[in-house]
Design a protein around this motif. Sequence first.
Motif, short mmCIF file in Angstrom:
data_model
loop_
_atom_site.label_atom_id
_atom_site.label_comp_id
_atom_site.label_asym_id
_atom_site.label_seq_id
_atom_site.Cartn_x
_atom_site.Cartn_y
_atom_site.Cartn_z
N GLY A 264 0.80 -1.09 0.01
CA GLY A 264 -0.07 0.00 0.03
C GLY A 264 0.86 1.12 -0.02
O GLY A 264 2.06 1.34 0.62
N PHE A 265 0.39 2.37 -0.59
CA PHE A 265 1.25 3.57 -0.57
C PHE A 265 0.15 4.88 -0.70
O PHE A 265 -1.23 4.42 -1.16
CB PHE A 265 2.24 3.67 -1.67
CG PHE A 265 1.68 3.63 -3.10
CD1 PHE A 265 1.38 2.52 -3.91
CD2 PHE A 265 1.33 4.68 -3.75
CE1 PHE A 265 1.16 2.32 -5.02
CE2 PHE A 265 0.96 4.85 -5.09
CZ PHE A 265 0.90 3.63 -6.00
N ARG A 266 0.51 5.85 -0.43
CA ARG A 266 -0.37 7.22 -0.58
C ARG A 266 0.50 8.17 -1.11
O ARG A 266 1.54 8.53 -0.97
CB ARG A 266 -0.44 7.40 1.00
CG ARG A 266 -1.93 7.94 1.33
CD ARG A 266 -2.09 8.32 2.82
NE ARG A 266 -2.45 6.97 3.48
CZ ARG A 266 -2.77 7.12 4.66
NH1 ARG A 266 -2.98 8.16 5.39
NH2 ARG A 266 -2.89 5.95 5.46
N ARG A 267 -0.33 8.96 -1.93
CA ARG A 267 0.31 10.30 -2.32
C ARG A 267 -0.51 11.46 -2.16
O ARG A 267 -1.59 11.37 -2.39
CB ARG A 267 0.43 10.04 -3.94
CG ARG A 267 1.59 9.10 -4.55
CD ARG A 267 1.74 9.21 -6.03
NE ARG A 267 2.92 8.46 -5.88
CZ ARG A 267 3.37 7.59 -7.08
NH1 ARG A 267 2.28 7.42 -8.06
NH2 ARG A 267 4.20 6.86 -7.09
N THR A 268 0.15 12.55 -1.55
CA THR A 268 -0.57 13.72 -1.59
C THR A 268 0.44 14.88 -1.96
O THR A 268 1.41 14.69 -2.64
CB THR A 268 -0.87 14.13 0.11
OG1 THR A 268 0.30 14.09 0.74
CG2 THR A 268 -1.66 12.80 0.56
N THR A 272 4.89 10.87 -1.45
CA THR A 272 4.67 9.53 -1.65
C THR A 272 4.86 8.87 -0.17
O THR A 272 6.04 9.23 0.37
CB THR A 272 5.01 8.88 -2.73
OG1 THR A 272 4.96 9.77 -3.95
CG2 THR A 272 4.74 7.44 -3.02
N THR A 273 4.19 8.03 0.28
CA THR A 273 4.50 7.26 1.58
C THR A 273 3.97 5.81 1.54
O THR A 273 2.90 5.41 0.75
CB THR A 273 3.70 7.76 2.72
OG1 THR A 273 2.37 7.71 2.57
CG2 THR A 273 4.04 9.23 3.10
N GLY A 274 4.80 5.09 1.93
CA GLY A 274 4.70 3.48 1.96
C GLY A 274 4.99 2.65 3.17
O GLY A 274 5.22 3.55 4.19
#
Lengths: 339, 339, 339, 339
Positions: A264-268, A272-274
């Motif tokens: 899973g990862f997140r972009r704002t 980007t964070t994982g």
Amino acid sequence: MSATAPIRVGVLGVGRIGGMHAALVAREVPGLALAAVYDTDGAAARTVADELGAPAAPSADELIGHVDVDAIAIASSTDTHVDLLVAAAATGKPVFLEKPISLDLAEVDRGLDAVTRSGSFLQIGLNRRFDPAHRSVRDAVVSGSLGALHLVRITSRDPEPPPLGYIEVSGGIFLDMTVHDFDMARFVTGSEVEEVYARGEVRVDAAIGEAGDLDTAVVTLRHADGTLTLIDNSRRSAYGYDQRVEAFGENGVAASDNPLLHTGFRRTAAGTTGAVLPHFFVERYRASYLEGWSAFERAVRHGDEPPVTGADGRHALVLGLAAWRSAREERPVRTSEIG
Amino acid sequence: MSATAPIRVGVLGVGRIGGMHAALVAREVPGLALAAVYDTDGAAARTVADELGAPAAPSADELIGHVDVDAIAIASSTDTHVDLLVAAAATGKPVFLEKPISLDLAEVDRGLDAVTRSGSFLQIGLNRRFDPAHRSVRDAVVSGSLGALHLVRITSRDPEPPPLGYIEVSGGIFLDMTVHDFDMARFVTGSEVEEVYARGEVRVDAAIGEAGDLDTAVVTLRHADGTLTLIDNSRRSAYGYDQRVEAFGENGVAASDNPLLHTGFRRTAAGTTGAVLPHFFVERYRASYLEGWSAFERAVRHGDEPPVTGADGRHALVLGLAAWRSAREERPVRTSEIG
Amino acid sequence: MSATAPIRVGVLGVGRIGGMHAALVAREVPGLALAAVYDTDGAAARTVADELGAPAAPSADELIGHVDVDAIAIASSTDTHVDLLVAAAATGKPVFLEKPISLDLAEVDRGLDAVTRSGSFLQIGLNRRFDPAHRSVRDAVVSGSLGALHLVRITSRDPEPPPLGYIEVSGGIFLDMTVHDFDMARFVTGSEVEEVYARGEVRVDAAIGEAGDLDTAVVTLRHADGTLTLIDNSRRSAYGYDQRVEAFGENGVAASDNPLLHTGFRRTAAGTTGAVLPHFFVERYRASYLEGWSAFERAVRHGDEPPVTGADGRHALVLGLAAWRSAREERPVRTSEIG
Amino acid sequence: MSATAPIRVGVLGVGRIGGMHAALVAREVPGLALAAVYDTDGAAARTVADELGAPAAPSADELIGHVDVDAIAIASSTDTHVDLLVAAAATGKPVFLEKPISLDLAEVDRGLDAVTRSGSFLQIGLNRRFDPAHRSVRDAVVSGSLGALHLVRITSRDPEPPPLGYIEVSGGIFLDMTVHDFDMARFVTGSEVEEVYARGEVRVDAAIGEAGDLDTAVVTLRHADGTLTLIDNSRRSAYGYDQRVEAFGENGVAASDNPLLHTGFRRTAAGTTGAVLPHFFVERYRASYLEGWSAFERAVRHGDEPPVTGADGRHALVLGLAAWRSAREERPVRTSEIG
């Protein structure tokens, strides 16, 4: 031994790593069964025995000699390894021995001599050879697709130091941690090491230094074929168990990167964070332990050579001793100086 | 039930998926034990029972009613689900029921009514909710870090079609495959679906089309809160089991990518090469099955609500039925048309 | 100099790297303009001059002294650097000097003394400091988010060796290639180097060895603060220009990975395939060259200190000389032995 | 035109996109030169002309007809495209026309008829076809390595909406944004679209809805060969310009992922963090604009067909009109209904 009956393994030592081996043998590896366990801590032995549905033997000797024990796994404390290996070798039964064989080269030779005399099977528990990612690096080398090797890089960082009590009997960072990387360097390159330069520091915990050990180290190896290997180690990696191997040759590079705990990862707008890495060896190397035992089962059943030999274990120790001498004498040390 | 004694689970149906559940319960999930197994194929039941050290019950009813069975897992063929659910619910014992509850909405309602009347605990085996990567997507939504959701994308591609015989009783792609994605869409968004548009093709195997099914499909969902979800499915992905979820909102995106089989890679003048994806659900979703059972154990022990409810199972079926109607009538279908 | 008029830069030497600088100054960097070019190869100078719409100066001295030249870029052959630097410094005009300042420490000191005496501005062209990815590593260190540094790893591999004729005047691998990595080690850690251990081989081309140079090398640095840096270099990387930096500290790790030439990839049953790396520095470091010139422009305009100083250039040379001594004497060398 | 003399391009319209084209032609693309610029905003034209060292023409007609203008780029506002195209076609000079040709199909046909009658060369500025990553997806399809195509997925999300004033004359999301994705779907599959289903929402900004437009949309295409394409669009992506294409077929998948702004990343106990995406098309698609112009240069010089034809531009408009009809009538629309 019949082609289909399971190989019944008796496990000596059921602490953290021995208990893991017992569970793998009992439940996960086709063709193996858990015959019995033994531990100097009788209560620990009984707990594991009950959990896994196998008897707890009254002594190491009884386990080793028992008619229902086809093979022996030695996962007790390092100082007991050689005596148990000698006793097991005397029975001719196949042996799986956790690394290191011993911290003392003469002791290693005593154990390996016993194996040679009995002609028995000995596999050393240098599990990382069976990791699919690291193995893909070595396969790339063996396949010739990289051409001649030039450089190898190995990173190995633990998430946290072991207890100080353990550090004091561990032989120190080069015998306890780097030993895996020395073996990996030999495994990946297929070339023996002629020269070792080691440089270490105490960066993680001053108490480790007071115990005479290092917690941060880098090693340069020169192999017989001219390949250079760089190793770096740390006793404390905040983001989890960092395990990478890279082999660079004339036609390209092969490498094993770290898996993340999940994908899973997140972009704002902030980036980007994982996820982090797996915490430690139990999570990271599950596949390698399974495959190591499967390789044991296949080799024993088919009468093949062990996939990791006593000589492999001995070489890793020699490199560790050379590294300590290098670090202490602040100079490159040739392995021929060690033995 | 004591705070420490394991919850003893009886497993009905020990085919591929039921056998996996039995092994998880027997060996891997703390707090659970395998009480007994039953299968209409008695030989299969005995094999699993012997392997896992649990008795094979003589009938489903005896397993359900046995005093040593604390909870019941139903993993038999779909057409037997509701009768077994009704029987299990009558005992008041907690039930874990593989998806789908049934292919028939009236049957689903009969089963869920029985659960409601008995006040018993029912958890549906929609396992992907427990996958750490997919869950991280939903956690990002719930945390508010993405802001209002705008779009969701779900990719779900199997490595190979099931046997034609199975396809014929499966309810077709929207009830058998997409049902997981419908549940994921509800799980990730937290918003019910009001409208479904489905478009499918037969691209993989003409025999699937002759059986009245599709093997390649895309679905557009409109949720009550205005979020749009896109789903794509295939029955055959040459590179392994492709499972991705992506949630896009006003502040960013959260996604679950595919893991690779291992993290080794190679670079040459021809480019970079790496591993394939895990082959199928057993490899890819091991963590989710474990966590699903752990969640069952915790919820049952603490008297909590099930983490995946009968209503969740029913919603997924409604969306599958709406998708079939949409595909057949070539128009968007409102879920209120289905029931 | 007015706040808005461009700084007019005269470029000395318009070979491969000098021509690139001239084009960047002429076209890409706001606030800079190309005033004139000069090259000992007059035809080359005229070609570049025509292409970029600037005059070709009749001599280096005329370019340096011309009233329409506000600043001077020196990108001629290394052996001419110090004389040109001394001449430029005498005018007090800001200077941008390609690395290395010189291969001779006394010559470096002669040049830097001239700069000191004139009080003029000197920026050394160690461009990698301006690469956004490498800079993010250093920013992580400076921010404190990694805690105390423990280990740094730097990989730097060229796609192909330069011509032998160049190698012979280049100072060898440690002065020509590793010099960038020595600077990166100081940049990332913020700590001076006290000890250097270098080990090299000839693996790529025997002719490089016959020219007295190495083509494959590893270096261990010990910094004053106890951090250890590992560097590896190769003159030939089949898969493109491999440039990575990694800083590991008590709270985590920051790293710059390689970009791929593009982000396309393919997955089949045989695995995943992607692109190669950018071929060499022109493709890989475009952003760093642009940002290096922007930093020059800002610092000159605002009267700030140069972002890469003459002392930085001198330190890199000292480390290169220490590496050569270490490789030749097969021992760790303290930088205090060099000067 | 000689084999070596540059093709001298006159640029009509030097706003944001036209100015970029003028700079590319003037400075970056071998074989092209900037002949002149024209803009209805004379001051803007003079600024660009001065910056790039080319004359500002007094009128569009004079630029089109000038003897020193070999080719014409039309990058003015959309409503002027067809008149300028007709005028340019009358000269027989090659034309590069920014997308969209027009928002009106009859107007498009008027323009294309003029081109056909004159037999002149027309290339439409659908630049994404020239992006190396997207092109690698199409190359994988064309090479046959994916086998028959089954599914295509295209994600296209802008970092922020254009000004409301622009939205009002843009033709709305399907003609302004999705038009690129419609072209990509045709480019990647090589198969015409027969059916369009579009669903949109106003999620980003209510003012966009009040202007009669949508800001969030998904589209399903059915191609003539049975391939299904899914497109999703958003006018505001907080993490940058999100541009991805994926083609899935019987033997595998090819995809273009997003590049990150740089390749630095950080790992701590809290996880892994990296960079954002490039902000918008100028940063993300630089390579595609360059390659689009190089392709223009090659095709014009060698008398080849245009790499993106007027028919391609027309098809994209038809799909956009079909999408609007689908969204308004809430049903799938066949392209044969549009024209």
